[in-house]
Structures are given as structure tokens and as C-alpha cells.
Design a protein around this motif. Structure first.
Motif, PDB file in Angstrom:
ATOM      1  N   TRP A 191      17.557 -19.897 -14.262  1.00 56.58           N
ATOM      2  CA  TRP A 191      17.888 -19.224 -13.001  1.00 56.58           C
ATOM      3  C   TRP A 191      17.502 -17.748 -13.032  1.00 56.58           C
ATOM      4  N   HIS A 222      22.670 -19.425  -7.542  1.00 57.86           N
ATOM      5  CA  HIS A 222      23.228 -20.716  -7.137  1.00 57.86           C
ATOM      6  C   HIS A 222      24.610 -20.458  -6.534  1.00 57.86           C
ATOM      7  N   SER A 262      27.256 -21.803  -7.577  1.00 59.42           N
ATOM      8  CA  SER A 262      28.279 -22.077  -8.606  1.00 59.42           C
ATOM      9  C   SER A 262      29.259 -20.924  -8.884  1.00 59.42           C
ATOM     10  N   ARG A 273      16.115 -16.999  -5.879  1.00 59.89           N
ATOM     11  CA  ARG A 273      15.552 -17.153  -7.228  1.00 59.89           C
ATOM     12  C   ARG A 273      14.191 -16.502  -7.306  1.00 59.89           C
ATOM     13  N   GLU A 301      11.147 -17.157  -8.091  1.00 57.25           N
ATOM     14  CA  GLU A 301      10.594 -18.505  -8.241  1.00 57.25           C
ATOM     15  C   GLU A 301       9.138 -18.533  -7.808  1.00 57.25           C
ATOM     16  N   GLU A 332      11.261 -22.714  -2.767  1.00 58.86           N
ATOM     17  CA  GLU A 332      11.274 -21.401  -2.100  1.00 58.86           C
ATOM     18  C   GLU A 332      11.993 -20.405  -2.996  1.00 58.86           C
ATOM     19  N   PHE A 351      16.853 -20.123  -0.494  1.00 61.02           N
ATOM     20  CA  PHE A 351      17.161 -21.424   0.113  1.00 61.02           C
ATOM     21  C   PHE A 351      18.681 -21.625   0.149  1.00 61.02           C
ATOM     22  N   GLN A 353      22.221 -23.851  -0.624  1.00 59.50           N
ATOM     23  CA  GLN A 353      22.848 -24.875  -1.451  1.00 59.50           C
ATOM     24  C   GLN A 353      24.238 -25.162  -0.887  1.00 59.50           C
ATOM     25  N   GLU A 389      27.712 -26.237  -2.776  1.00 58.04           N
ATOM     26  CA  GLU A 389      28.410 -26.511  -4.027  1.00 58.04           C
ATOM     27  C   GLU A 389      29.653 -27.338  -3.689  1.00 58.04           C
ATOM     28  N   GLU A 393      15.521 -36.618  -6.230  1.00 58.42           N
ATOM     29  CA  GLU A 393      16.658 -35.858  -6.747  1.00 58.42           C
ATOM     30  C   GLU A 393      17.537 -35.358  -5.583  1.00 58.42           C
ATOM     31  N   GLY A 433      26.061 -29.477  -7.104  1.00 56.07           N
ATOM     32  CA  GLY A 433      25.292 -28.484  -6.331  1.00 56.07           C
ATOM     33  C   GLY A 433      24.121 -29.172  -5.666  1.00 56.07           C
ATOM     34  N   GLY A 468      20.876 -29.177  -2.799  1.00 58.21           N
ATOM     35  CA  GLY A 468      19.985 -28.375  -1.970  1.00 58.21           C
ATOM     36  C   GLY A 468      20.216 -28.747  -0.512  1.00 58.21           C
TER      37      GLY A 468
HETATM   38  C1  FA5 Z   1      21.961 -25.631  -9.763  1.00 58.84           C
HETATM   39  O1  FA5 Z   1      21.673 -24.688  -9.050  1.00 58.84           O
HETATM   40  C2  FA5 Z   1      23.351 -25.892 -10.232  1.00 58.84           C
HETATM   41  N1  FA5 Z   1      24.157 -24.754  -9.929  1.00 58.84           N
HETATM   42  C3  FA5 Z   1      23.866 -27.147  -9.565  1.00 58.84           C
HETATM   43  C4  FA5 Z   1      25.167 -27.597 -10.150  1.00 58.84           C
HETATM   44  C5  FA5 Z   1      26.345 -27.241  -9.535  1.00 58.84           C
HETATM   45  C6  FA5 Z   1      25.198 -28.405 -11.292  1.00 58.84           C
HETATM   46  C7  FA5 Z   1      27.578 -27.678 -10.059  1.00 58.84           C
HETATM   47  C8  FA5 Z   1      26.402 -28.834 -11.817  1.00 58.84           C
HETATM   48  C9  FA5 Z   1      27.578 -28.468 -11.190  1.00 58.84           C
HETATM   49  P1  FA5 Z   1      19.567 -26.659  -9.654  1.00 58.84           P
HETATM   50  O2  FA5 Z   1      18.854 -25.468 -10.093  1.00 58.84           O
HETATM   51  O3  FA5 Z   1      19.035 -27.978 -10.105  1.00 58.84           O
HETATM   52  O4  FA5 Z   1      21.092 -26.593 -10.049  1.00 58.84           O
HETATM   53  O5  FA5 Z   1      19.592 -26.667  -8.044  1.00 58.84           O
HETATM   54  C10 FA5 Z   1      20.360 -27.605  -7.304  1.00 58.84           C
HETATM   55  C11 FA5 Z   1      19.582 -28.076  -6.063  1.00 58.84           C
HETATM   56  O6  FA5 Z   1      19.082 -26.943  -5.338  1.00 58.84           O
HETATM   57  C12 FA5 Z   1      18.310 -28.857  -6.405  1.00 58.84           C
HETATM   58  O7  FA5 Z   1      18.626 -30.214  -6.594  1.00 58.84           O
HETATM   59  C13 FA5 Z   1      17.452 -28.643  -5.192  1.00 58.84           C
HETATM   60  O8  FA5 Z   1      17.820 -29.524  -4.143  1.00 58.84           O
HETATM   61  C14 FA5 Z   1      17.823 -27.248  -4.778  1.00 58.84           C
HETATM   62  N2  FA5 Z   1      16.809 -26.299  -5.254  1.00 58.84           N
HETATM   63  C15 FA5 Z   1      16.690 -25.767  -6.496  1.00 58.84           C
HETATM   64  N3  FA5 Z   1      15.673 -24.893  -6.566  1.00 58.84           N
HETATM   65  C16 FA5 Z   1      15.124 -24.848  -5.331  1.00 58.84           C
HETATM   66  C17 FA5 Z   1      14.039 -24.101  -4.735  1.00 58.84           C
HETATM   67  N4  FA5 Z   1      13.343 -23.219  -5.431  1.00 58.84           N
HETATM   68  N5  FA5 Z   1      13.753 -24.319  -3.440  1.00 58.84           N
HETATM   69  C18 FA5 Z   1      14.496 -25.187  -2.716  1.00 58.84           C
HETATM   70  N6  FA5 Z   1      15.533 -25.908  -3.201  1.00 58.84           N
HETATM   71  C19 FA5 Z   1      15.845 -25.756  -4.494  1.00 58.84           C
END
Ligand code: FA5
Length: 340
Positions: free
Chosen positions: A156, A170, A172, A197, A199, A206, A209, A211, A213, A282, A310, A312
Motif C-alpha cells: 500500500w 484503504h 481499514s 494509492r 499506483e 486507479e 478509488f 472501498q 470496509e 476477485e 474490504g 472495491g
Molecule cells: C485492502 O485494501 C484491504 N484493506 C482489504 C481488507 C480489509 C482485507 C479488511 C482484510 C480485511 P486490497 O488492496 O486487495 O485490500 O484492496 C481491496 C479491494 O479494493 C480490491 O479487491 C479491489 O476491488 C479494490 N482495489 C484495490 N486496488 C485498486 C485500484 N488500484 N483501483 C481500483 N480498485 C482497487
């Protein structure tokens, strides 16, 4: 007397044609055509005429009166038109143009999806909890069991405001805020919002974006509760035929951690580019809240347990509407946005 009548008519018409203002017409009307006007006074003199002359002059006077009325009406109309045309020519605002129609506003496609997700979890008894987008390093990382220099930070990378303040990577960190606020009570909340991010931008990723939680804390909460909630969510969003699959994963703030997948709604298992021919998509990351995180939120992990997830927001919207590039969401292309 007929000469007198003609002179009167000519004078009246000369004056009428010389007017430039509609207001002047009323005065003219009073002067010539009213009861006390010149023409009425003229008619009063008819009694002094001989019986032969009277009908001739009388008829002529009535004709003059009728024609003055007609000239008056015509002049009034032409003056009004002249004024309007002048106003149109002088003025930048063309009052004769039809107004511009206001376009009806609409909710952005991300907001629509966000609200749909909020609604689904609200129906399952989750409260909506708002947490800040600008976070401290402590909340975004440390209290989530990601100490400084921990390699998990690489998952992250973000925008730093200064050494200690970040744009949250995130949703979280809101878990810790909710726990601190609700302790010592059980918790069932979702935390929707924007995340950031550092990214590489691609058709699926992106740098900014949404999320959503989810967090529950209570007694005897188990992994099966998490899977049940995720299955219900997928069915409510994509229909009852959807299947859920879980894979082992790693997040520092959950133990065990899982990745939740759903069978591909686009190809229904035949294999396509969107699911990269795996048949699975996913949905998000999840797991049982890590004991360290429970403790950081004020809950004793020997007594309390909970799950977190978490999700998207843009990616589920892409699936639902068959959108193949996440960059369209914030590309300022009205033709794209207005489709939803
Ligand atoms: C997390 O961000 C964790 N905080 C999720 C989590 C929460 C895990 C609580 C356990 C307990 P991750 O980086 O995989 O995880 O992102 C979660 C979701 O955000 C992804 O499945 C996706 O749908 C979305 N996402 C992640 N990165 C991007 C991005 N760059 N652009 C758009 N959507 C994204």
C-alpha cells in the motif's frame, strides 16, 4: 367644413406618424378621438349646417373618425414592433430565443454502486460509519499491525502529506476508530469511502478509488459468518445464481486472511478476458480480525472475535455494466457518464 375636416385629418395623421414612443399615442388618442377630442367637437358643429349639407359632412366626419381609429391601431402595432426589433438589435440577450433546457443531474456511477452496497449491508444490519480520508501513519499502518519498515507496507504505497500523515490507502484504519468508539460493545459496521494509492494506472487500477470496509466484533464470530455475509452480498448484488470461492491470502490485520472470488458473471464459467480465463473474479480481501488489531481497538481477543472485509466499488460496477477500463470513471467524459 369639409376642408376643415380634411385639415384636421391631415394634422392628426402627421402627428401620429411623427411619434417615436408608444406612450405618446395615448395623448394623441385623447386629443382626437376621445369625447372631448377635436373630432367630437367638430361633429357638434353639424347642427349649424343646412339640412342638405348635414348628412354629407356627417358621413365624411364618420369616415374620418373610422380611418383615424384604423391608423391609430396600425401605428400602435408598428411602433411596438419597431421597439421590440430595436431591443433585440441593441440587447445581447435575444428574448425571443427559446431558453436552454437544463440537463437533469444524475448520480455518478461510483456513487450509485456505493449506495447499492451500503443498502445491501444496511439490510443485513450493518451501520454506516464515516472515517477520515486523511489519516495518520499510526492508524493507516501501525495499529493495523503494520509497523514502520514492515515489508507489508509495500502493498500500500501512498501519497504522504508529511512524515506522519497520509492519504489513506484503504478503509481499514476506520476499523480502529470504530472499535475505539464502540468499545466495549459489539460492532457491526461498514465504512465506505475514498482511498488513495501511489499506483501504476492500468485498465483495472486507479490511484484514487472507493472501498467499502466491513467490520464485526462480538462473541463467537466465526469464519463461516464471514462467508455467509459475503455470499449473501454477492447474491443481492449479482443475483442468486452466483457462487463464492475463498482462497488463502495474507493481510497483516487479519488472521487467517482470505481472498473472496465470485464466478464470472460475464462468461458464466466459459472463460473470458475479464476473468482472464480463470472463471473467477476477485470481490475483495477479508479475514478474521487479528488479535493485535482487536487489542489495539480496546477489545480483549480472548473474549472477542470478529471478521473484516474490504471491497472495491469501481470493479463491481465494471462487472455489472461490462465496463472494460476503470479510467473511464474519472476521465470527465460525459458521453460515458451519462450512460448510467
Ligand atoms: C485492502 O485494501 C484491504 N484493506 C482489504 C481488507 C480489509 C482485507 C479488511 C482484510 C480485511 P486490497 O488492496 O486487495 O485490500 O484492496 C481491496 C479491494 O479494493 C480490491 O479487491 C479491489 O476491488 C479494490 N482495489 C484495490 N486496488 C485498486 C485500484 N488500484 N483501483 C481500483 N480498485 C482497487
Amino acid at each position: 367644413m369639409l376642408d376643415q375636416l380634411n385639415t384636421l385629418k391631415e394634422k392628426a395623421l402627421r402627428e401620429l406618424n411623427a411619434f417615436t414612443e408608444v406612450m405618446q399615442l395615448a395623448e394623441w388618442h385623447k386629443q382626437y378621438l376621445s369625447k372631448k377630442g377635436e373630432l367630437t367637437q367638430f361633429l357638434k358643429q353639424l347642427g349649424q349646417l343646412s339640412a342638405e349639407e348635414r348628412p354629407i359632412v356627417g358621413q365624411a366626419a364618420n369616415e374620418v373618425k373610422q380611418s383615424l381609429k384604423e391608423f391609430f391601431d396600425a401605428r400602435q402595432q408598428s411602433l411596438q414592433e419597431e421597439k421590440l426589433n430595436q431591443a433585440l438589435a441593441d440587447d445581447e440577450i435575444d428574448v425571443s430565443l427559446p431558453g436552454r433546457l437544463y440537463q437533469r443531474g444524475r448520480l455518478h456511477i461510483s456513487t450509485q454502486m456505493l449506495r447499492k452496497i451500503n443498502e445491501i449491508f444496511s439490510q443485513m444490519g450493518f451501520q454506516i460509519y464515516d472515517a477520515p480520508e486523511v489519516e495518520s501513519d499510526e492508524y493507516n499502518f501501525q495499529l493495523l499491525n503494520i509497523p514502520a519498515y514492515h515489508p507489508a507496507r509495500d502493498m500500500w504505497d501512498t501519497f504522504w502529506i508529511n512524515d506522519q500523515v497520509v492519504l489513506r490507502t484503504h478503509t481499514s484504519p476506520g476499523q480502529i476508530r470504530a472499535m475505539k468508539e464502540y468499545h466495549p460493545n459489539p460492532i457491526r459496521v461498514i465504512l465506505p469511502g475514498k482511498v488513495y494509492r501511489y499506483e501504476q494506472i492500468t485498465p483495472r487500477s486507479e490511484h484514487q478509488f472507493y472501498q467499502v470496509e466491513g467490520l464485526t466484533v462480538g462473541h463467537n464470530i466465526k469464519m463461516t459468518d464471514l462467508i455467509g455475509v459475503m455470499t449473501e452480498f454477492a447474491h443481492k448484488l449479482y443475483g442468486p445464481a452466483r457462487k463464492i470461492r475463498i482462497r488463502g491470502s495474507y493481510f497483516p490485520f487479519t488472521e487467517p486472511s482470505i481472498e473472496i472470488d465470485m464466478d464470472c458473471i460475464l462468461c458464466s464459467g466459459k472463460g473470458c478476458r475479464v476473468c482472464k480465463y480463470t472463471n473467477w473474479l476477485e470481490v475483495g480481501g477479508a479475514g478474521m480480525v487479528h488479535p493485535v488489531v482487536l487489542r489495539n481497538g480496546g477489545y480483549d481477543p480472548k473474549e472477542w472475535s470478529g471478521f473484516a472485509f474490504g471491497l472495491g466499488v469501481e470493479r463491481p460496477a465494471m462487472l455489472k455494466h461490462g465496463i472494460n477500463d476503470i479510467r473511464s470513471f474519472y476521465g470527465n467524459d460525459l458521453d460515458f457518464i451519462q450512460q448510467f
